[in-house]
Design a protein around this motif. Sequence first.
Motif, mmCIF file in Angstrom:
data_model
loop_
_atom_site.group_PDB
_atom_site.id
_atom_site.type_symbol
_atom_site.label_atom_id
_atom_site.label_comp_id
_atom_site.label_asym_id
_atom_site.label_seq_id
_atom_site.Cartn_x
_atom_site.Cartn_y
_atom_site.Cartn_z
ATOM 1 N N ARG A 1 0.855 -1.203 0.000
ATOM 2 C CA ARG A 1 0.000 0.000 0.000
ATOM 3 C C ARG A 1 0.881 1.239 0.000
ATOM 4 N NH1 ARG A 1 -3.766 0.777 4.487
ATOM 5 N NH2 ARG A 1 -2.283 -0.284 5.823
ATOM 6 N N PRO A 2 1.250 1.724 -1.165
ATOM 7 C CA PRO A 2 2.143 2.887 -1.243
ATOM 8 C C PRO A 2 1.573 4.072 -0.452
ATOM 9 C CG PRO A 2 1.783 1.944 -3.423
ATOM 10 C CD PRO A 2 0.846 1.240 -2.489
ATOM 11 N N GLY A 3 2.424 4.681 0.338
ATOM 12 C CA GLY A 3 2.003 5.852 1.108
ATOM 13 C C GLY A 3 1.497 5.517 2.496
ATOM 14 N N ALA A 4 1.139 4.245 2.741
ATOM 15 C CA ALA A 4 0.669 3.850 4.075
ATOM 16 C C ALA A 4 1.884 3.481 4.926
ATOM 17 C CB ALA A 4 -0.270 2.653 3.969
ATOM 18 N N ILE A 5 1.951 4.084 6.124
ATOM 19 C CA ILE A 5 3.113 3.837 6.989
ATOM 20 C C ILE A 5 3.129 2.355 7.395
ATOM 21 C CG2 ILE A 5 4.203 4.448 9.187
ATOM 22 C CD1 ILE A 5 4.327 6.638 7.021
ATOM 23 N N ALA A 6 4.306 1.765 7.327
ATOM 24 C CA ALA A 6 4.436 0.322 7.580
ATOM 25 C C ALA A 6 4.166 -0.010 9.042
ATOM 26 C CB ALA A 6 5.851 -0.135 7.205
ATOM 27 N N ARG A 7 3.704 -1.233 9.262
ATOM 28 C CA ARG A 7 3.505 -1.733 10.633
ATOM 29 C C ARG A 7 4.837 -1.702 11.366
ATOM 30 N NH1 ARG A 7 -0.634 -5.445 12.538
ATOM 31 N NH2 ARG A 7 0.885 -6.531 13.793
ATOM 32 N N GLY A 8 4.801 -1.266 12.608
ATOM 33 C CA GLY A 8 6.034 -1.223 13.401
ATOM 34 C C GLY A 8 6.772 0.095 13.295
ATOM 35 N N VAL A 9 6.383 0.923 12.338
ATOM 36 C CA VAL A 9 6.989 2.256 12.219
ATOM 37 C C VAL A 9 6.105 3.230 12.994
ATOM 38 C CG1 VAL A 9 7.588 4.122 10.632
ATOM 39 C CG2 VAL A 9 8.055 1.746 9.990
ATOM 40 N N ARG A 10 6.707 3.976 13.913
ATOM 41 C CA ARG A 10 5.924 4.830 14.821
ATOM 42 C C ARG A 10 6.271 6.299 14.596
ATOM 43 N NH1 ARG A 10 5.031 1.534 19.473
ATOM 44 N NH2 ARG A 10 3.950 3.308 20.426
ATOM 45 N N GLN A 11 5.240 7.128 14.630
ATOM 46 C CA GLN A 11 5.466 8.561 14.483
ATOM 47 C C GLN A 11 5.817 9.153 15.850
ATOM 48 O OE1 GLN A 11 2.270 10.642 12.551
ATOM 49 N NE2 GLN A 11 3.571 12.391 12.026
ATOM 50 N N PHE A 12 6.634 10.186 15.867
ATOM 51 C CA PHE A 12 6.941 10.882 17.106
ATOM 52 C C PHE A 12 7.119 12.365 16.815
ATOM 53 C CE2 PHE A 12 11.502 11.832 16.702
ATOM 54 C CZ PHE A 12 11.859 11.001 15.655
ATOM 55 N N SER A 13 7.117 13.152 17.875
ATOM 56 C CA SER A 13 7.205 14.601 17.712
ATOM 57 C C SER A 13 7.999 15.188 18.866
ATOM 58 C CB SER A 13 5.784 15.202 17.690
ATOM 59 O OG SER A 13 5.847 16.603 17.794
ATOM 60 N N PRO A 14 9.245 15.605 18.630
ATOM 61 C CA PRO A 14 10.015 16.227 19.718
ATOM 62 C C PRO A 14 9.322 17.494 20.191
ATOM 63 C CG PRO A 14 11.165 16.461 17.607
ATOM 64 C CD PRO A 14 9.985 15.588 17.367
ATOM 65 N N GLN A 15 9.334 17.724 21.495
ATOM 66 C CA GLN A 15 8.577 18.887 21.991
ATOM 67 C C GLN A 15 9.236 20.203 21.619
ATOM 68 O OE1 GLN A 15 8.346 19.702 26.171
ATOM 69 N NE2 GLN A 15 10.029 18.325 26.685
ATOM 70 N N TYR A 16 10.539 20.203 21.376
ATOM 71 C CA TYR A 16 11.232 21.425 20.951
ATOM 72 C C TYR A 16 11.797 21.180 19.546
ATOM 73 C CZ TYR A 16 11.072 22.492 25.958
ATOM 74 O OH TYR A 16 10.652 22.734 27.248
ATOM 75 N N PRO A 17 11.059 21.559 18.504
ATOM 76 C CA PRO A 17 11.522 21.225 17.146
ATOM 77 C C PRO A 17 12.727 22.064 16.715
ATOM 78 C CG PRO A 17 9.164 21.802 17.195
ATOM 79 C CD PRO A 17 9.756 22.206 18.506
ATOM 80 N N LEU A 18 13.534 21.466 15.883
ATOM 81 C CA LEU A 18 14.653 22.171 15.254
ATOM 82 C C LEU A 18 14.090 23.102 14.181
ATOM 83 C CD1 LEU A 18 17.874 22.156 14.742
ATOM 84 C CD2 LEU A 18 17.337 20.531 12.933
ATOM 85 N N TRP A 19 14.633 24.317 14.094
ATOM 86 C CA TRP A 19 14.198 25.262 13.055
ATOM 87 C C TRP A 19 14.723 24.795 11.692
ATOM 88 C CZ3 TRP A 19 11.031 28.713 11.325
ATOM 89 C CH2 TRP A 19 11.394 29.598 10.322
ATOM 90 N N SER A 20 13.815 24.633 10.766
ATOM 91 C CA SER A 20 14.205 24.187 9.416
ATOM 92 C C SER A 20 13.556 25.100 8.380
ATOM 93 C CB SER A 20 13.773 22.739 9.186
ATOM 94 O OG SER A 20 14.343 21.880 10.129
ATOM 95 N N ASP A 21 13.751 26.392 8.565
ATOM 96 C CA ASP A 21 13.244 27.394 7.616
ATOM 97 C C ASP A 21 11.737 27.288 7.402
ATOM 98 O OD1 ASP A 21 15.744 28.484 7.360
ATOM 99 O OD2 ASP A 21 16.272 27.329 5.579
#
Lengths: 348, 195
Positions: free
Chosen positions: A47-67
């Motif tokens: 399923r192209p575009g569907a995140i694979a099983r076992g792959v987890r999303q995360f979000s650092p609370q203080y993001p790095l500035w990337s323009d």
Amino acid sequence: MNRKLRAATIGLALVWVGALHAAVRSVEQEPCAPALLSETGLYEASRPGAIARGVRQFSPQYPLWSDGAAKARWVYLPAGTTIDTTNHADWVFPVGTKFWKEFTFNGRKVETRLIWRATEDRWIFATYAWNEEQTDAVLAPFDGITGAAELSGGKRHNIPGQIDCQACHGTKRPGPLGFNALQLSTDRDPDAIHGEPLAPGMMTAADLEREHRFSPSRPELIAAPPRIHANSPRTRAVLGYLAANCGTCHNPAGETSFTGPSLKHSDILDGDDVVARMLQYATSWQVPGQPEGATRMLNALEPDASAILARMRSRRPSSQMPPLGTVLRDEKAIAAIEQWIATDLVKR
Amino acid sequence: MKRTRLTQLMVLGVAMFSGAMLRAMAPEGQGAAAAPEQKKARVERGAYLVGMMGCNDCHTPWKLGPQGPEPDMTKALTGHPQDMVMPPPPPPSGPWLWHGGATNTAFAGPWGVSFTANLTPDPETGLGKWTEDMFIATMRTARHQGKGRPILPPMPVKMIGKANDEDLKSIFAYLQSLAPVKNRVPAPVDPPEAK
């Protein structure tokens, strides 16, 4: 030559042929970055575009500035493996761990970076440039891609080369920069500069502990999740920003000869103490117009003479900070730090 | 007797070959610090490389000698003299895009003004706090200590970065063997920011 000697000679020859074959095979089997993002394991094969099983999303609370890029991040830890937290400040990830970070500018995906611990002694860094159709991304060349996306002010986003990856992620103990106890803490900073919401399902340090992914286990990450202790919410938010954007290099183990106050995520938890040291620290780099030796990392009485502000405001190569990965000033962070100096620091 | 000797020779040959292979396959720099002989050899090769690659052309200030300008070797590899404050450079004129100071240690161009570094091992003003890894990373990445600002023109860092690890280690070993000289080279001056 008698029979025994001939047999011995043939035996030795076979041993060497075998050794040579094994050496060639080991070179052939040396892992390398796949040609396409879709081959890296981020997506389901069927399923192209569907995140694979076992792959987890995360979000650092203080993001790095990337323009100003909108970013999405994922991690894959092989089943049954654990993160070695013996040194809680520098987690050691199991072989097979992968991290991805997707960069979107103006609603279009531009690049996805991959960090992969491929073997015991080798991390692979790769970046993939998205195609026009936004269906897949192709491995970028060694030197990266200049001007891959339009930003504001006539400036353009550059996809980094392999050497740039090493410059930030290091060569001695390479690894991810935004995946640590503070960044994944459930005690998230509501005032974090450019802070992103923690969406349902995003992995936290508490999840990792609950799922027995730490060795040794770290129950304190659930009982008392880490936070920056400071006398004001602004100090907490600013130090978190500095840890994410500066702390990778500005710490004693940052592979540079920097000797100032450490801004590493694990060294800034006693926030007021760190600020006191920043106010005292004389930088070798001088703010233009300041007499030699007068510049401090932070200057409460004369905010414009603070090295941090001067270098954040610069986007000229020899003085800008961070020195790479950004071509646009982070105006929101600059304003926040100006206000912080003018309100919180002058009271000291 | 003859066969026994032949067998012994074969075993000896295989052992020597194996030893050579293992030595060749061992990662560079693995194990204990470089032995004294290796260090001495590196310093000697580093001296050769530094001399041959023209490092003194810019990192040693020039003076006017009897035959014209020449590097002042009493200040070898100490970089731009700290007491020589440069006035603002003249603006570019026609095809003249960049300018160099009389000491050949200060340069002005589209990148701003750059000053050549003090390469002696003075801990405060030179390379005294640098490690071999930092030096190699600087040459490979063309960034200060491998992480910071870009190394500025006219330093031919892209060319030197193509040297192999052993040559870069030799250059660093030689520079670290010099007498430390305190000379605080100014930080580079930015060009005006594009509007």
